[in-house]
Design an enzyme around this catalytic site. Sequence first.
Site, PDB file in Angstrom:
ATOM      1  N   GLU A  10      -0.617  11.283  27.330  1.00  0.00           N
ATOM      2  CA  GLU A  10       0.676  11.282  27.518  1.00  0.00           C
ATOM      3  C   GLU A  10       1.073  10.048  28.149  1.00  0.00           C
ATOM      4  O   GLU A  10       2.267   9.376  28.022  1.00  0.00           O
ATOM      5  CB  GLU A  10       1.396  12.364  27.743  1.00  0.00           C
ATOM      6  N   GLY A  52     -10.863   5.022  32.611  1.00  0.00           N
ATOM      7  CA  GLY A  52     -10.102   3.823  32.124  1.00  0.00           C
ATOM      8  C   GLY A  52     -10.719   2.844  31.357  1.00  0.00           C
ATOM      9  O   GLY A  52     -10.209   1.952  31.246  1.00  0.00           O
ATOM     10  N   GLU A  53     -11.948   3.213  30.709  1.00  0.00           N
ATOM     11  CA  GLU A  53     -12.777   2.299  30.000  1.00  0.00           C
ATOM     12  C   GLU A  53     -12.869   2.505  28.492  1.00  0.00           C
ATOM     13  O   GLU A  53     -13.777   2.086  27.673  1.00  0.00           O
ATOM     14  CB  GLU A  53     -13.942   2.206  30.691  1.00  0.00           C
ATOM     15  N   ASN A  65      -6.343  12.579  19.884  1.00  0.00           N
ATOM     16  CA  ASN A  65      -5.623  11.523  19.155  1.00  0.00           C
ATOM     17  C   ASN A  65      -6.688  10.418  18.623  1.00  0.00           C
ATOM     18  O   ASN A  65      -7.424   9.634  19.079  1.00  0.00           O
ATOM     19  CB  ASN A  65      -4.589  10.899  20.196  1.00  0.00           C
ATOM     20  N   PRO A  66      -6.650  10.208  17.133  1.00  0.00           N
ATOM     21  CA  PRO A  66      -7.480   9.276  16.486  1.00  0.00           C
ATOM     22  C   PRO A  66      -6.857   7.685  16.437  1.00  0.00           C
ATOM     23  O   PRO A  66      -7.617   6.910  15.940  1.00  0.00           O
ATOM     24  CB  PRO A  66      -7.403   9.813  15.183  1.00  0.00           C
ATOM     25  N   PRO A  75     -17.542  11.791  27.301  1.00  0.00           N
ATOM     26  CA  PRO A  75     -16.993  13.213  27.448  1.00  0.00           C
ATOM     27  C   PRO A  75     -15.325  13.066  28.136  1.00  0.00           C
ATOM     28  O   PRO A  75     -15.230  12.042  28.771  1.00  0.00           O
ATOM     29  CB  PRO A  75     -17.861  13.716  28.651  1.00  0.00           C
ATOM     30  N   ARG A  76     -14.796  13.812  27.519  1.00  0.00           N
ATOM     31  CA  ARG A  76     -13.340  13.992  27.765  1.00  0.00           C
ATOM     32  C   ARG A  76     -13.321  14.129  29.499  1.00  0.00           C
ATOM     33  O   ARG A  76     -12.251  13.614  29.894  1.00  0.00           O
ATOM     34  CB  ARG A  76     -12.508  15.114  27.169  1.00  0.00           C
ATOM     35  N   GLU A  87      -6.289   5.304  18.826  1.00  0.00           N
ATOM     36  CA  GLU A  87      -6.848   4.212  19.395  1.00  0.00           C
ATOM     37  C   GLU A  87      -8.097   3.903  18.871  1.00  0.00           C
ATOM     38  O   GLU A  87      -8.397   2.664  18.679  1.00  0.00           O
ATOM     39  CB  GLU A  87      -6.981   4.676  20.964  1.00  0.00           C
TER      40      GLU A  87
END
Length: 439
Positions: A68, A313-314, A338-339, A271-272, A341
């Site tokens: 988001e 952030g990578e 989300n696919p 991992p998320r 990116e």
Amino acid sequence: MSERWARTILTTYRWAGAAAYPLVGGYIAWRVNKGKEERTRRHERYGRPSHERPEGPLIWVHAASVGETIAVTELIEHFLGAGIKIVLTTGTVTSASVANERLGGRVIHQYVPLDLKPAVSRFLNHWRPDLAIMAESEIWPMTILELGARRVPQVLVNGRMSDRSFKSWRKRSFLAEALFENLAHVVAQSEVDGERFRKLGARPVTVSGNLKVDTQHPPVDAGTLATIKGQIGSRRTWAAVSTHNGEEMAAANVHKMLRKRHPDLLSIVVPRHPERAPALKAEMEARDLKVICRSTGEPIAADTDILLGDTIGEMGLYLRLTEIAFVGRSLTGSGGQNPIEPAMLGTAVLSGCNVQNFRDAYRRLIDSGGARLVRDTQMLAGAVNYLLNNADKRDEMIAAGRHTVEEMSGALTRTLTALEPFIHPLIVQSRLQRGNGRT
């Protein structure tokens, strides 16, 4: 339904320690999760500010998590360019880091207050926003009612309504109507989302498409990318990104199945929730795999099996290291991630079948040939193996994915058009203020 009755229902929250338990689905109150907050800034969760309110028009933008936050970045850039001040709230440390990385000190960042009246009132008393913009599926009942009582316009952008949430709200249509009638506008991602919001009582509702399509490509440090690519050399790679519990070990099993056919294979597992990395590393090593964590800076060796992406952030780095990406929360998890990116950065997209939260994006990618769904670990291994062996098919998927993302663009323009009646008066006010010599 009266506002008083709505408030009576909403005050049935149970409060215990640091957790607020929801009345409806997952949307009634914020749950303070261990590992997702900065202890030194915990006071912000209770609406106690860390900064003074700046002079002039102020927009409150809320983006719960990383996706988001990325989605609203371009909107925020537009507001800043018009001279409007922004207080941005997020719900996790990771999303706060992304906000700092992409927007820096140009916005005021705070952690979102708990959806309880004392915290929300304290937050609103201090910041006094002229407009509130919430992203995607952020339906906070007490916050909505408090903003409504203060006559602050509130707009939901990039609005998304999952199957589960819609079913839950429909069971309580009286409560949904009492809440959604407070929204000045809902800008939905898809026609399905838009129709669901209309059925729940939101007016007006427009459809913009997905704001994430119109964002900048995930950033990467060129020097770091070159260094790691040099360590990988000519080795074959694939990645499992935004994975949830169970999917990391599924990726480890895929690696073990494929390394007999591809001895030089390097698997990249992101991992998320990076804080799970130490436990994941130990479990993978127990399966006779050599694992290095990105956070340690240890170089990738010839015998490294898995690069565990445990940094924040990578994602732009990890996706640029491969041309095959499995997108998680879809095999053992539910709802998908989300696919866009991965497709945007040139990977052939693979996913489990549980992608309800991103149905429209996956439908478009699958129809164009840019993505494929797999049922289980065995099928995932077969799909990765096929793409490793067939460069032409892999290239076709990559090209189709990029083309699909390009076709989906335009959501930012449509969203700004919907917001114009709310933003234009603030722009005028800001210009008048600057003309009077105030900051």
